[in-house]
Design a protein around this motif. Structure first.
Motif, PDB file in Angstrom:
ATOM      1  N   ALA A 110       4.800   8.535   2.050  1.00  0.00           N
ATOM      2  CA  ALA A 110       4.011   7.615   2.876  1.00  0.00           C
ATOM      3  C   ALA A 110       4.931   6.899   3.837  1.00  0.00           C
ATOM      4  O   ALA A 110       6.073   6.585   3.509  1.00  0.00           O
ATOM      5  N   GLU A 111       4.442   6.677   5.030  1.00  0.00           N
ATOM      6  CA  GLU A 111       5.240   5.996   6.049  1.00  0.00           C
ATOM      7  C   GLU A 111       4.391   4.933   6.716  1.00  0.00           C
ATOM      8  O   GLU A 111       3.248   5.179   7.091  1.00  0.00           O
ATOM      9  N   VAL A 112       4.962   3.725   6.855  1.00  0.00           N
ATOM     10  CA  VAL A 112       4.290   2.652   7.591  1.00  0.00           C
ATOM     11  C   VAL A 112       4.688   2.812   9.059  1.00  0.00           C
ATOM     12  O   VAL A 112       5.836   3.132   9.357  1.00  0.00           O
ATOM     13  N   PRO A 138      -1.049  14.739   7.332  1.00  0.00           N
ATOM     14  CA  PRO A 138      -2.339  15.226   6.830  1.00  0.00           C
ATOM     15  C   PRO A 138      -3.410  14.122   6.768  1.00  0.00           C
ATOM     16  O   PRO A 138      -4.586  14.407   6.923  1.00  0.00           O
ATOM     17  N   VAL A 139      -2.974  12.904   6.490  1.00  0.00           N
ATOM     18  CA  VAL A 139      -3.944  11.799   6.395  1.00  0.00           C
ATOM     19  C   VAL A 139      -3.383  10.525   7.019  1.00  0.00           C
ATOM     20  O   VAL A 139      -2.168  10.338   7.103  1.00  0.00           O
ATOM     21  N   ALA A 140      -4.300   9.660   7.448  1.00  0.00           N
ATOM     22  CA  ALA A 140      -3.923   8.307   7.855  1.00  0.00           C
ATOM     23  C   ALA A 140      -4.701   7.345   6.970  1.00  0.00           C
ATOM     24  O   ALA A 140      -5.855   7.609   6.622  1.00  0.00           O
ATOM     25  N   VAL A 141      -4.036   6.266   6.577  1.00  0.00           N
ATOM     26  CA  VAL A 141      -4.672   5.287   5.715  1.00  0.00           C
ATOM     27  C   VAL A 141      -4.821   3.988   6.492  1.00  0.00           C
ATOM     28  O   VAL A 141      -3.842   3.472   7.026  1.00  0.00           O
ATOM     29  N   MET A 142      -6.045   3.482   6.562  1.00  0.00           N
ATOM     30  CA  MET A 142      -6.298   2.282   7.362  1.00  0.00           C
ATOM     31  C   MET A 142      -6.734   1.125   6.482  1.00  0.00           C
ATOM     32  O   MET A 142      -7.579   1.276   5.599  1.00  0.00           O
ATOM     33  N   LEU A 143      -6.155  -0.011   6.755  1.00  0.00           N
ATOM     34  CA  LEU A 143      -6.487  -1.214   5.985  1.00  0.00           C
ATOM     35  C   LEU A 143      -6.522  -2.386   6.955  1.00  0.00           C
ATOM     36  O   LEU A 143      -5.495  -2.832   7.446  1.00  0.00           O
ATOM     37  N   LEU A 151       0.828  -1.206   0.000  1.00  0.00           N
ATOM     38  CA  LEU A 151       0.000   0.000   0.000  1.00  0.00           C
ATOM     39  C   LEU A 151       0.868   1.264   0.000  1.00  0.00           C
ATOM     40  O   LEU A 151       0.662   2.190  -0.782  1.00  0.00           O
ATOM     41  N   ALA A 152       1.877   1.262   0.873  1.00  0.00           N
ATOM     42  CA  ALA A 152       2.778   2.416   0.954  1.00  0.00           C
ATOM     43  C   ALA A 152       3.505   2.609  -0.368  1.00  0.00           C
ATOM     44  O   ALA A 152       3.674   3.736  -0.849  1.00  0.00           O
ATOM     45  N   ALA A 153       3.923   1.506  -0.963  1.00  0.00           N
ATOM     46  CA  ALA A 153       4.636   1.581  -2.244  1.00  0.00           C
ATOM     47  C   ALA A 153       3.741   2.194  -3.316  1.00  0.00           C
ATOM     48  O   ALA A 153       4.206   2.972  -4.148  1.00  0.00           O
ATOM     49  N   GLU A 154       2.451   1.856  -3.277  1.00  0.00           N
ATOM     50  CA  GLU A 154       1.513   2.424  -4.255  1.00  0.00           C
ATOM     51  C   GLU A 154       1.420   3.940  -4.103  1.00  0.00           C
ATOM     52  O   GLU A 154       1.393   4.680  -5.090  1.00  0.00           O
TER      53      GLU A 154
END
Length: 522
Positions: A441-443, A464-469, A430-433
């Motif tokens: 992007a940082e994991v 600014p954002v968090a991405v949840m999966l 996901l981060a790579a994308e």
RNA sequence: GCCCAGAUAGCUCAGUAGGUAGAGCAGUAGAUUGUGGUUCUAUUGGUCGGGGGUUCGAAUCCCUCUUUGGGCACCA
């Protein structure tokens, strides 16, 4: 000096006068350097870097015969012994024909101009020995440079450091006043490129020859006398005309009770000098300043030469489209350094900074420069004309922060939240994308992986954002995006669930990068 | 180098008839084991800058050193 009562400890701390630069300040500093450098390069200056450490002899003025740190320079002896050279560059021998070896004195550079002189002289050294260059045909050399310089300040005023950055550009090998006019253009454009509106600063020009001529006309012929007088006049905008008058004459007593010795000049001379500066107290259009100088300056050749140069600078600035609002003539400008020989420059910030007690504090000069003939002379034995200026990067950065022109906060990356360590490969993907789309992007790699910690971390980093999966999202082929900026702004929503619904939403995996791009570019 | 004012919790500070310390914010934990902000609750932090002196006893008084801020001098 061994501690007597307790064991000496190891305390993690910085050397006094040195600083750690946090990401926010680094970002601002990089911005300043990048924007100004672009302008420099647009005028044809090329970027050079030189070592922070130089032979003390090459840096000039400073010649330590003891190992002590004095004279404001950090210096020490080279641990490596090297041959001593004569003035022709040959190794010197003793009476047994053995090469004389010494641990040479080294010094950290205290500005970027002295290393410039060394670079220039070093490149010409062989030609110089062959007599192929002289003061008649010095090659043109235009470079800009930025980096840290070091000064061993005894007393550290606030805002003064022992390691700080300068951002210089210089033209070596040209005596043309056009090069001086260009300095004003570059300074003006560079500061605008950095993001300072034109009305927030003022480029000021004067000429040492004008001041010299003025004093000569009044009977001051001695160079060191002249320097004393200029040093006092330099304080004009700080202490006012009356105080300057007193210091030129009998001296005065500071409010704090500290006596300041006066130069003891004759009354008539003090009055004459005072009258000149009164005439230029108010800022005037360049045309008027020139006219008034023409009236007031004596018929000393130096004075007239200086005036002609100022006139020429005005002409060239006007021709290039730089009107009074972008560079002004200021006959009261002096500048502290003694080595200037012609036009001198300074940029004064018109921004004020709120002081401790609510009063407004003025920040001093943010750029300075001028023409100097003799810097290379010491190394090559003949005069090479040079002119240039320098932006005080740290002072400017501080000014921008304090005056509210720049916010001292680095923006973090999009944070990929780790729900489940078993899904780490998925998070990396996901981060790579996101990165492939050119976005940071940082994991999350912190030790405690509960969500509270992760969001607290994202908040602290100003992400600014968090991405949840999680499993739910994976099954549906979506990710949950949380708008942290909006979340920070929505303080009026008190209900947790409602707040959450407002700031986060699901996005198709395929459209994620595009969505993030929109959010990050706001 | 000179004059003035400070130094108490991570930060900003309170704390004089000398009796070994408090507040706000921050931090930590919980309310809320798929969630930062907001709200509520609980809670951790201090050889009171170092050393010496006066005193039964000093954050408090005295000396000294260090250090910070505000002026001045200096600034290649």
């Amino acid at each position: 000096m061994e501690p007597q009562k307790a064991q000496r400890g190891i305390i993690p701390q910085k050397i006094k006068g040195f600083r750690d630069i946090d990401p926010a300040l680094n970002q601002l500093r990089a911005h300043i350097v990048e924007k100004a450098s672009q302008v420099y390069a647009r005028y044809g200056f090329e970027k050079w870097d030189t070592p922070v450490l130089e032979y003390a002899d090459a840096l000039g003025k400073y010649m330590p015969d003891t190992a002590t740190v004095e004279e404001g320079v950090y210096s020490f002896q080279n641990p490596e012994a090297e041959p001593v050279l004569d003035s022709r560059g040959k190794e010197m021998s003793d009476h047994e024909d053995k090469v004389i070896m010494e641990h040479h004195h080294l010094a950290l550079r205290y500005d970027l101009t002295a290393p410039l002189a060394r670079v220039y002289a070093e490149r010409l050294w062989m030609k110089h020995l062959r007599g192929q260059v002289s003061t008649a045909n010095p090659p043109l050399f235009r470079r800009f440079q930025h980096g840290p310089v070091y000064r061993y300040e005894i007393d550290l005023d606030p805002g003064r450091f022992r390691e700080f950055w300068q951002l210089d550009f210089d033209t070596v090998g040209s005596a043309d006043v056009a090069a001086d006019a260009e300095v004003c253009m570059v300074l003006s454009q560079a500061l605008e490129a950095i993001g300072m509106p034109r009305e927030t600063f003022q480029v000021k020009v004067n000429n040492r020859k004008v001041l010299k001529g003025l004093l000569r006309g009044l009977g001051v012929l001695d160079d060191s006398r002249e320097r004393d007088i200029l040093r006092v006049i330099d304080k004009l905008d700080k202490v006012g005309l009356e105080a300057v008058r007193q210091e030129l004459g009998a001296g005065r007593v500071e409010k704090s009770g500290a006596p300041i010795a006066g130069l003891g000049l004759p009354e008539a001379l003090v009055e004459a000098v005072g009258a000149f500066f009164v005439a230029f107290e108010q800022a005037l259009p360049r045309e008027q300043t020139l006219a008034r100088l023409d009236e007031l300056l004596p018929q000393e050749p130096v004075a007239r030469e200086g005036l002609d140069e100022l006139r020429r600078i005005h002409e060239l600035l006007a021709a290039a489209g730089f009107d009074d609002s972008r560079a002004r003539l200021d006959p009261t400008l002096v500048r502290g350094m003694a080595y200037y020989t012609g036009p001198i420059f300074e940029v004064e910030s018109l921004l004020t900074v709120p002081g401790k007690k609510g009063q407004r504090r003025k920040v001093g000069a943010i750029c300075g420069g001028g023409r100097y003939d003799s810097l290379v002379e010491r190394l090559l034995g003949f005069k090479v004309p040079a002119t240039g200026a320098s932006i005080g990067v740290d002072r400017l950065a501080e000014l921008l922060v304090l005056s509210g022109q720049a916010r001292p906060k680095a923006t973090g990356p999009a944070l990929v939240v780790v729900f489940d360590e078993a899904m780490m490969p998925e998070y990396q993907k996901l981060a790579a994308e996101i990165r492939a789309a050119g976005l940071p992007a940082e994991v999350f790699y912190g030790a405690a992986k509960n969500l509270k910690k992760q969001f607290a971390y994202a908040d602290e980093r100003d992400c600014p954002v968090a991405v949840m999966l999680g499993e739910d999202e994976l099954a549906k082929g979506v990710v949950t995006v949380k708008d942290l900026v909006k979340g920070r702004q929505s303080q009026d929503i008190q209900d947790k669930d409602q707040w959450r619904r407002e700031v986060q939403f699901e996005v198709e995996r395929a459209g994620l990068a595009e969505k993030l791009r929109q959010m990050l570019l706001r």
